[in-house]
Design an enzyme around this catalytic site. Structure first.
Site, PDB file in Angstrom:
ATOM      1  N   ASN A  33      46.041  40.334  47.296  1.00  0.00           N
ATOM      2  CA  ASN A  33      45.787  41.621  47.675  1.00  0.00           C
ATOM      3  C   ASN A  33      44.797  41.980  48.786  1.00  0.00           C
ATOM      4  OD1 ASN A  33      46.684  44.422  47.993  1.00  0.00           O
ATOM      5  ND2 ASN A  33      46.898  44.360  46.172  1.00  0.00           N
ATOM      6  N   GLU A  44      40.835  53.338  35.799  1.00  0.00           N
ATOM      7  CA  GLU A  44      42.342  53.262  36.968  1.00  0.00           C
ATOM      8  C   GLU A  44      43.514  53.170  35.512  1.00  0.00           C
ATOM      9  OE1 GLU A  44      40.818  52.250  40.764  1.00  0.00           O
ATOM     10  OE2 GLU A  44      42.319  51.036  40.087  1.00  0.00           O
ATOM     11  N   CYS A  85      49.923  49.461  33.793  1.00  0.00           N
ATOM     12  CA  CYS A  85      48.560  48.309  33.569  1.00  0.00           C
ATOM     13  C   CYS A  85      47.695  48.635  33.364  1.00  0.00           C
ATOM     14  CB  CYS A  85      48.847  47.670  35.328  1.00  0.00           C
ATOM     15  SG  CYS A  85      47.481  46.725  35.178  1.00  0.00           S
ATOM     16  N   CYS A  96      33.298  45.528  34.194  1.00  0.00           N
ATOM     17  CA  CYS A  96      33.762  44.330  34.057  1.00  0.00           C
ATOM     18  C   CYS A  96      32.646  43.806  34.375  1.00  0.00           C
ATOM     19  CB  CYS A  96      34.574  43.900  34.637  1.00  0.00           C
ATOM     20  SG  CYS A  96      35.621  42.182  33.701  1.00  0.00           S
ATOM     21  N   CYS A 137      37.422  40.368  43.229  1.00  0.00           N
ATOM     22  CA  CYS A 137      38.026  41.401  42.079  1.00  0.00           C
ATOM     23  C   CYS A 137      37.374  42.473  42.862  1.00  0.00           C
ATOM     24  CB  CYS A 137      38.220  41.560  41.406  1.00  0.00           C
ATOM     25  SG  CYS A 137      38.474  42.968  40.038  1.00  0.00           S
ATOM     26  N   SER A 171      44.829  33.456  33.950  1.00  0.00           N
ATOM     27  CA  SER A 171      44.082  33.526  35.068  1.00  0.00           C
ATOM     28  C   SER A 171      43.367  32.400  34.929  1.00  0.00           C
ATOM     29  CB  SER A 171      43.548  34.947  35.644  1.00  0.00           C
ATOM     30  OG  SER A 171      43.682  36.113  35.375  1.00  0.00           O
ATOM     31  N   HIS A 204      44.122  30.626  38.507  1.00  0.00           N
ATOM     32  CA  HIS A 204      43.476  30.705  40.606  1.00  0.00           C
ATOM     33  C   HIS A 204      43.276  29.134  40.676  1.00  0.00           C
ATOM     34  CE1 HIS A 204      44.597  34.936  38.893  1.00  0.00           C
ATOM     35  NE2 HIS A 204      42.915  35.326  39.056  1.00  0.00           N
ATOM     36  N   CYS A 256      43.066  45.904  40.862  1.00  0.00           N
ATOM     37  CA  CYS A 256      42.735  46.851  40.033  1.00  0.00           C
ATOM     38  C   CYS A 256      41.714  47.144  40.900  1.00  0.00           C
ATOM     39  CB  CYS A 256      42.708  45.623  39.653  1.00  0.00           C
ATOM     40  SG  CYS A 256      41.394  44.976  39.186  1.00  0.00           S
ATOM     41  N   CYS A 311      34.363  38.812  38.831  1.00  0.00           N
ATOM     42  CA  CYS A 311      35.445  37.588  39.737  1.00  0.00           C
ATOM     43  C   CYS A 311      35.117  37.403  41.231  1.00  0.00           C
ATOM     44  CB  CYS A 311      36.672  37.809  39.007  1.00  0.00           C
ATOM     45  SG  CYS A 311      36.346  36.953  37.354  1.00  0.00           S
TER      46      CYS A 311
HETATM   47  S1  SF4 Z   1      39.173  39.516  38.204  1.00  0.00           S
HETATM   48 FE1  SF4 Z   1      39.766  40.989  35.325  1.00  0.00          FE
HETATM   49  S2  SF4 Z   1      38.387  39.758  34.756  1.00  0.00           S
HETATM   50 FE2  SF4 Z   1      37.417  39.379  36.798  1.00  0.00          FE
HETATM   51  S3  SF4 Z   1      35.774  40.820  37.170  1.00  0.00           S
HETATM   52 FE3  SF4 Z   1      38.022  41.983  38.114  1.00  0.00          FE
HETATM   53  S4  SF4 Z   1      38.244  42.759  35.462  1.00  0.00           S
HETATM   54 FE4  SF4 Z   1      37.024  41.711  35.254  1.00  0.00          FE
END
Ligand code: SF4
Length: 343
Positions: free
Chosen positions: A292, A93, A106, A113, A120, A216, A218, A335, A117
């Protein structure tokens, strides 16, 4: 014989390969113009390259281009999210973000990945492979061709993947973005966003590029951060902050810390106080954004009152923080969410 992926080469490397084929190296500049300024998808379109040379190029090199599987445009702010299919069938994406004075893309840096996280949308699908430099620059070429009236001014590596986990390919793509014969986008307009891979941050210090670095955070609490970003167990906050201080000292640049506010997890007044303490004396700014919401991940966005208290506490403790509004809220622009909606 496997063909060479032409968009993964620098102009100098391309010049050398052309020379090896008995052609003049200066043609690399012309080819770069066709590939990156015009955005052609075939050697036949390179009209000022002699026909015979075009045949040689076609035999020796390959020009990648992704297929667009899906796109969604926000009616609120024009944010447009694209789902691209790569030549091996993998999907990624990329998001186009128009603003008054800039147009940003972006970018994804990997298929999937490894970082897992907990908040995510892409994480549950795991890691497939790194993107090649050509596949990263193709994200920009593909979106640019769909938005011919919107010059691309800024790039952020904040899509799917951890850019510092695909360091060499990301840096190759960045050098192409930066190259005046290719995209000519200034390094200061390119942001690398990392979840905190310390070895990558250290390497970046020596690149001598004026890139923007965004980390990041958080949470300022080791335990909470490890839950949100498991890689914190390998690269804990105390070491990460030292790497950030070293980066600022060596490059003279400031770092942006990203902070996603999640209800009941990391955005109380106490959390803001801890964050202020962690960042005390560090030349930085903080971007906060409300989570989000992704149903599958079980977290919620905080209310307006909680956000106000969190932001005021940061401000009262001398932290330069901006609360950003989520873009493309009506199209799930976070994302990994378009990819999920196709599954
Ligand atoms: S937030 Fe970024 S680094 Fe973390 S799992 Fe998602 S894509 Fe990967």
């Amino acid at each position: 014989m496997d063909k060479i992926d032409i968009k993964s080469l620098s102009e100098k490397e391309l010049g050398q390969k052309i020379k090896d084929e008995g052609q003049e190296a200066y043609r690399a500049k012309q080819i770069f113009r066709w590939l990156y300024k015009v955005g052609v998808k075939s050697f036949e379109e390179m009209l000022d390259i002699p026909l015979e040379m075009r045949h040689i190029l076609k035999k020796k090199f390959h020009i990648t281009h992704p297929a667009t599987l899906d796109s969604k445009a926000s009616l609120i702010d024009g944010t447009t999210k694209y789902l691209f299919k790569l030549e091996d069938g993998a999907t990624i994406e990329s998001v186009f973000l128009p603003e008054k004075n800039r147009n940003t893309i972006c970018l994804s840096s990997q298929v999937g990945c490894k970082m897992n996280c907990s908040f995510c949308a892409s994480a549950p699908f795991g890691f497939v492979r790194n993107l090649r430099p050509s596949e990263i620059v193709d994200e920009v070429l593909a979106i640019r061709s769909k938005k011919p009236d919107c010059p691309i001014t800024n790039l952020v590596f904040m899509g799917i993947g951890e850019p510092l986990d695909n360091y060499d390919n990301v840096m190759r793509a960045i050098r192409l973005f930066n190259d005046k014969d290719a995209f000519n986008i200034g390094a200061r307009r390119i942001t690398i966003s990392t979840c905190g891979l310390i070895p990558g941050i250290k390497k970046l210090m020596d690149e001598n590029l004026q890139l923007e670095l965004s980390v990041s955070l958080h949470s300022a609490d080791e335990g909470v951060r490890s839950e949100l970003i498991p890689v914190n167990k390998r690269y804990p906050l105390r070491d990460l902050m030292q790497a950030c201080r070293d980066y600022i000292k060596k490059t003279g640049r400031i770092i942006t810390f990203e902070y996603i506010m999640i209800k009941g997890v990391n955005c109380s007044a106490e959390d803001a106080f801890k964050l202020s303490k962690l960042l005390k004396g560090i030349k930085c700014k903080v971007n906060t954004i409300a989570y989000n919401q992704i149903k599958a991940r079980g977290y919620e966005a905080p209310g307006a009152g909680d956000i106000r208290i969190f932001m005021n506490t940061l401000k009262n403790n001398g932290i330069n923080a901006i609360s950003r509004k989520s873009k493309g809220e009506d199209i799930d622009a976070g994302c990994g969410q378009l990819r999920i909606s196709r599954l």
